[in-house]
Enzyme design. Structure first.
Site, short mmCIF file in Angstrom:
data_model
loop_
_atom_site.label_atom_id
_atom_site.label_comp_id
_atom_site.label_asym_id
_atom_site.label_seq_id
_atom_site.Cartn_x
_atom_site.Cartn_y
_atom_site.Cartn_z
N PHE A 1 43.45 40.65 43.50
CA PHE A 1 44.61 41.22 44.21
C PHE A 1 44.53 40.94 45.71
O PHE A 1 45.56 40.84 46.38
CB PHE A 1 44.68 42.73 43.97
CG PHE A 1 45.96 43.37 44.41
CD1 PHE A 1 46.03 44.03 45.63
CD2 PHE A 1 47.10 43.30 43.61
CE1 PHE A 1 47.22 44.63 46.04
CE2 PHE A 1 48.29 43.90 44.01
CZ PHE A 1 48.35 44.56 45.22
N ALA B 1 39.00 35.81 38.42
CA ALA B 1 38.97 35.99 36.96
C ALA B 1 39.53 37.36 36.64
O ALA B 1 38.86 38.38 36.92
CB ALA B 1 37.55 35.84 36.44
N VAL B 2 40.73 37.39 36.11
CA VAL B 2 41.37 38.66 35.74
C VAL B 2 41.27 38.76 34.22
O VAL B 2 41.85 37.95 33.50
CB VAL B 2 42.83 38.72 36.21
CG1 VAL B 2 43.41 40.11 35.95
CG2 VAL B 2 42.93 38.38 37.70
N THR C 1 44.27 48.95 29.78
CA THR C 1 45.55 49.43 30.35
C THR C 1 46.37 48.25 30.87
O THR C 1 45.87 47.12 30.94
CB THR C 1 45.26 50.39 31.55
OG1 THR C 1 44.77 49.59 32.65
CG2 THR C 1 44.25 51.46 31.17
N HIS D 1 46.92 47.41 33.71
CA HIS D 1 46.47 46.98 35.05
C HIS D 1 46.35 45.45 35.14
O HIS D 1 46.68 44.84 36.16
CB HIS D 1 45.12 47.65 35.35
CG HIS D 1 44.75 47.59 36.80
ND1 HIS D 1 43.56 47.04 37.24
CD2 HIS D 1 45.41 48.02 37.91
CE1 HIS D 1 43.51 47.13 38.55
NE2 HIS D 1 44.60 47.73 38.98
N PHE E 1 45.83 27.44 42.62
CA PHE E 1 45.67 28.65 41.80
C PHE E 1 44.55 28.46 40.79
O PHE E 1 44.74 27.90 39.71
CB PHE E 1 47.00 28.93 41.08
CG PHE E 1 47.02 30.20 40.29
CD1 PHE E 1 47.06 30.17 38.90
CD2 PHE E 1 47.02 31.43 40.91
CE1 PHE E 1 47.09 31.35 38.15
CE2 PHE E 1 47.04 32.61 40.19
CZ PHE E 1 47.08 32.56 38.81
N1 LIG Z 1 40.33 44.22 36.91
C1 LIG Z 1 40.20 43.13 37.74
C2 LIG Z 1 40.41 43.24 39.11
N2 LIG Z 1 40.76 44.44 39.67
C3 LIG Z 1 40.59 44.72 41.08
C4 LIG Z 1 41.79 44.25 41.92
O1 LIG Z 1 41.82 42.83 42.02
C5 LIG Z 1 41.69 44.84 43.32
O2 LIG Z 1 40.52 44.38 43.94
C6 LIG Z 1 41.71 46.35 43.30
O3 LIG Z 1 42.86 46.79 42.59
C7 LIG Z 1 41.73 46.94 44.73
O4 LIG Z 1 42.83 46.50 45.45
N3 LIG Z 1 40.31 42.15 39.91
C8 LIG Z 1 39.96 40.92 39.38
O5 LIG Z 1 39.86 39.94 40.11
N4 LIG Z 1 39.75 40.81 38.03
C9 LIG Z 1 39.86 41.87 37.19
O6 LIG Z 1 39.66 41.72 35.94
C1 LIG Z 2 42.38 43.51 34.91
C2 LIG Z 2 41.85 44.85 35.16
O1 LIG Z 2 42.18 45.50 36.11
C3 LIG Z 2 41.00 45.44 34.09
O2 LIG Z 2 39.69 44.92 34.21
C4 LIG Z 2 40.98 46.95 34.21
O3 LIG Z 2 40.50 47.43 32.99
P1 LIG Z 2 41.25 48.72 32.36
O4 LIG Z 2 42.68 48.30 32.08
O5 LIG Z 2 40.49 49.01 31.07
O6 LIG Z 2 41.15 49.82 33.39
#
Ligand SMILES: Nc1c(NC[C@H](O)[C@H](O)[C@H](O)CO)[nH]c(=O)[nH]c1=O
Ligand SMILES: CC(=O)[C@@H](O)COP(=O)(O)O
Length: 157
Positions: free
Chosen positions: A57, A80-81, A86, A88, A113
């Protein structure tokens, strides 16, 4: 018909790297691939910025700041997301992609990207130097090609 032919070379292409620390084992593999490819193309790691941010983010803001620096020709953004329980995942991945696109268009410099958006950790690892390749390498190639293309387009024909 006018055409632009570019031989991929990073000899005089200054790339900056911005990497998400979230899922660091995967993102470091993406970075290792990108740096190795950059070196292989003739890039100078001594002059390359490598900046870490907490998560994907935060990639767009750091990528935009790097792209605005006069000594940076292009940026590779790596993350890596990985889907959790959820929604999120949807928000982080969508905003990372949208934010990086906005940063690229605003700075008018290539921002590649290199953010994995996967359902499982196994899918992510396979795309960070595993059986499905390395998206960090692909992002580096894209950034270098776009820097060379933009230079060619700015050169009077
Ligand atoms: N769940 C993942 C995240 N979450 C964190 C967000 O990117 C961000 O740092 C937070 O919401 C604070 O602003 N980030 C990833 O890169 N990969 C994930 O799987
Ligand atoms: C992509 C994310 O933010 C993820 O890792 C968060 O996991 P959750 O949806 O189980 O809180």
């Amino acid at each position: 018909m006018k055409r632009v032919q570019t031989l991929l070379s990073a000899r005089d292409v200054r790339i900056a790297f911005v990497v998400s620390r979230f899922n660091e084992r995967v993102t470091r593999a993406l970075l290792d691939g990108a740096l190795e490819a950059y070196t292989r193309l003739g890039g100078n790691l001594e002059e390359a910025w490598t900046v870490w941010v907490p998560g994907s983010f935060e990639l767009p803001l750091a990528a935009k700041k790097l792209a605005q620096r006069p000594e940076v020709d292009g940026v590779v953004a790596l993350g890596a997301v990985i889907r959790g329980e959820t929604p999120h995942f949807e928000y982080v991945s969508a905003q990372a992609a949208s934010g990086l696109m906005q940063a690229m268009l605003a700075s008018e410099k290539p921002i590649a990207f290199g953010v994995l958006t996967t359902d499982t950790s196994e899918q992510a690892e396979a795309r960070a130097g595993g059986k499905a390749g390395n998206k960090g390498v692909e992002a580096l190639y894209s950034a270098v090609e776009m820097v060379q293309l933009l230079r060619a387009l700015q050169t009077p024909s």
